[in-house]
Write an enzyme that holds these catalytic residues in place. Structure first.
Site, PDB file in Angstrom:
ATOM      1  N   HIS A 159       0.864  -1.359   0.108  1.00  0.00           N
ATOM      2  CA  HIS A 159       0.102  -0.107  -0.026  1.00  0.00           C
ATOM      3  C   HIS A 159       1.025   1.295  -0.033  1.00  0.00           C
ATOM      4  O   HIS A 159       0.589   2.226  -0.839  1.00  0.00           O
ATOM      5  CB  HIS A 159      -0.993  -0.103   1.229  1.00  0.00           C
ATOM      6  CG  HIS A 159      -2.183  -0.922   0.991  1.00  0.00           C
ATOM      7  ND1 HIS A 159      -1.930  -2.107   1.132  1.00  0.00           N
ATOM      8  CD2 HIS A 159      -3.525  -0.620   0.829  1.00  0.00           C
ATOM      9  CE1 HIS A 159      -3.328  -2.916   0.931  1.00  0.00           C
ATOM     10  NE2 HIS A 159      -4.197  -1.824   0.713  1.00  0.00           N
ATOM     11  N   HIS A 163       0.961  -4.018   9.285  1.00  0.00           N
ATOM     12  CA  HIS A 163       2.442  -3.904   9.067  1.00  0.00           C
ATOM     13  C   HIS A 163       3.105  -3.402   9.919  1.00  0.00           C
ATOM     14  O   HIS A 163       2.597  -2.540  11.000  1.00  0.00           O
ATOM     15  CB  HIS A 163       2.754  -3.183   7.598  1.00  0.00           C
ATOM     16  CG  HIS A 163       2.323  -3.562   6.198  1.00  0.00           C
ATOM     17  ND1 HIS A 163       3.466  -4.581   5.751  1.00  0.00           N
ATOM     18  CD2 HIS A 163       1.299  -3.543   5.522  1.00  0.00           C
ATOM     19  CE1 HIS A 163       2.827  -4.970   4.684  1.00  0.00           C
ATOM     20  NE2 HIS A 163       1.663  -4.317   4.318  1.00  0.00           N
TER      21      HIS A 163
END
Length: 407
Positions: free
Chosen positions: A146, A197
């Site tokens: 992303h 993450h």
């Protein structure tokens, strides 16, 4: 003409040579043994910081960061790109498509080479609002896709807007740069807040994204000129796409990353072949653009009503055709195949015989699957052709319909 054929052949042979050398030298395993422990240690040490950020848990933040994550996800970009082509901004659309395919390939290659874990859940709370996010969570962590994609695509979009409008106002440039930085920062913070993450993944995605963006800005004009005006474009890109299906590292354990690469590899082929064939009809710089008298909002809405159902039909038909043709072709050539998803009669089998082979194998095994593998997963070919057909319809079939319908 001869010089063009030489550099194209040299490029393809160079990639094949790299595949063979990388397999022989076991490059993936050596890189992983060096990088994975270091990244995994940082993921572990980042956990207290992630938990601190998640202490600010709130339903509004859950919804905000989940929504923001979906807006910059691959499915959103995939749905948005056809509209960009049909809006008349063909150069921007094809450049973003190819840049996204390049980002997807590079990011997923690095993910599967390093095979680093995501933050451990628990103790980290992981929020996956959609099925796509659940699938993304099955991938490895470093780098954050992303973050990487947002850096590259928003950065290139800013570059295109400033170039297209020829705006030299320093205040406008600063405002655009600030918006891009804000978006990237929110995406990175959101990925940590959602538990997807760790900090090292975000930093890795940011650094790799900046390198890719800088590289793309230096070559994008050459790439675009080759696509619209070059020779042997379709043949070269088809060969390149086929080779890139094999020029992919073997992860420690299979993940969906290779499937995403296969899909975007097919999209890039469909876009390139379609644009190269119809550039002077539908994709040159003088085509009508949305928000002008030549392409009004009602006209653009009409294009959407015609185009979206058409490409969905093409996607369904190309998948059905590939599911029928590829097994027949494989049987004709004596190639042993299996299917993990698409063909029920071949699931968990190799032409009817049980096989425990993995979906992804080594470089040379992929390249010479007919001699080194027990079976070839036909789903890879089906997915590749399905998305190539979908992308071709976006830039060739659908614009032809627009012409016939005077849209």
């Amino acid at each position: 003409m001869e010089s063009i054929a030489v550099w194209q052949g040299a490029t393809l042979c160079g990639i094949v040579l790299w595949i063979i050398v990388a397999s022989y030298l076991d490059v993936t395993r050596k890189l992983r043994s060096f990088l994975q422990p270091w990244v995994a240690q940082h993921v572990t040490t980042d956990t207290p910081l992630i938990l601190q950020i998640q202490n600010y848990q709130h339903r509004f933040l859950d919804a905000f960061f989940s929504g923001l994550s979906c807006v910059v996800s691959v499915p959103f970009y995939t749905a948005f790109l056809p509209l960009l082509f049909w809006s008349g901004h063909g150069k921007l659309a094809r450049q973003i498509t190819l840049l996204m395919a390049f980002c997807d390939y590079m990011g997923n290659c690095i993910k599967d080479v390093v095979s680093a874990p995501r933050p451990s859940c628990p103790p980290v709370r992981r929020i996956t609002a959609t099925k796509d996010e659940e699938d993304n969570a099955l991938e490895y962590g470093l780098p954050s896709s992303h973050t990487l994609n947002t850096v590259c695509l928003s950065g290139y979009l800013l570059h295109y807007i400033l170039s297209y409008t020829q705006n030299e106002d320093s205040h406008v440039k600063f405002a655009g740069f600030a918006l891009v930085c804000l978006l990237v920062g929110l995406i990175g913070l959101g990925e940590i807040y959602l538990g997807m993450h760790s900090v090292v993944d975000i930093i890795g995605g940011l650094a790799i994204g900046l390198v890719i963006l800088r590289f793309w800005l230096s070559v994008h004009e050459y790439v675009d000129n080759f696509i619209v005006l070059g020779q042997n474009v379709t043949y070269f890109w088809a060969a390149l796409s086929f080779i890139l299906l094999f020029a992919y590292p073997t992860p420690e354990f299979p993940t969906p990353s290779f499937e995403y690469h296969t899909a975007f590899n097919g999209v890039a082929l469909g876009i390139v072949s379609g644009v190269q064939q119809t550039y002077h009809q539908f994709h040159h710089e003088a085509v009508p653009r949305v928000f002008t008298s030549q392409l009004t909002i009602p006209g653009f809405m009409g294009r959407m009503l015609v185009g979206i159902p058409t490409i969905l039909i093409v996607k369904f038909c190309s998948k059905a055709l590939a599911k029928w043709i590829l097994p027949v072709l494989a049987n004709t050539l004596g190639i042993s195949i299996k299917s993990t998803t698409y063909i029920a009669s071949l699931k968990g089998s190799s032409n009817g015989k049980k096989s425990d082979g993995l979906k992804q194998s080594g470089y040379v095994q992929k390249l010479f699957f007919f001699s080194s593998q027990d079976s070839f997963d036909v789903d890879t070919g089906i997915r590749f052709l399905q998305y190539a057909g979908l992308a071709w319809s976006v830039v060739d079939l659908v614009p032809s319909l627009f012409t016939h319908l005077s849209l």
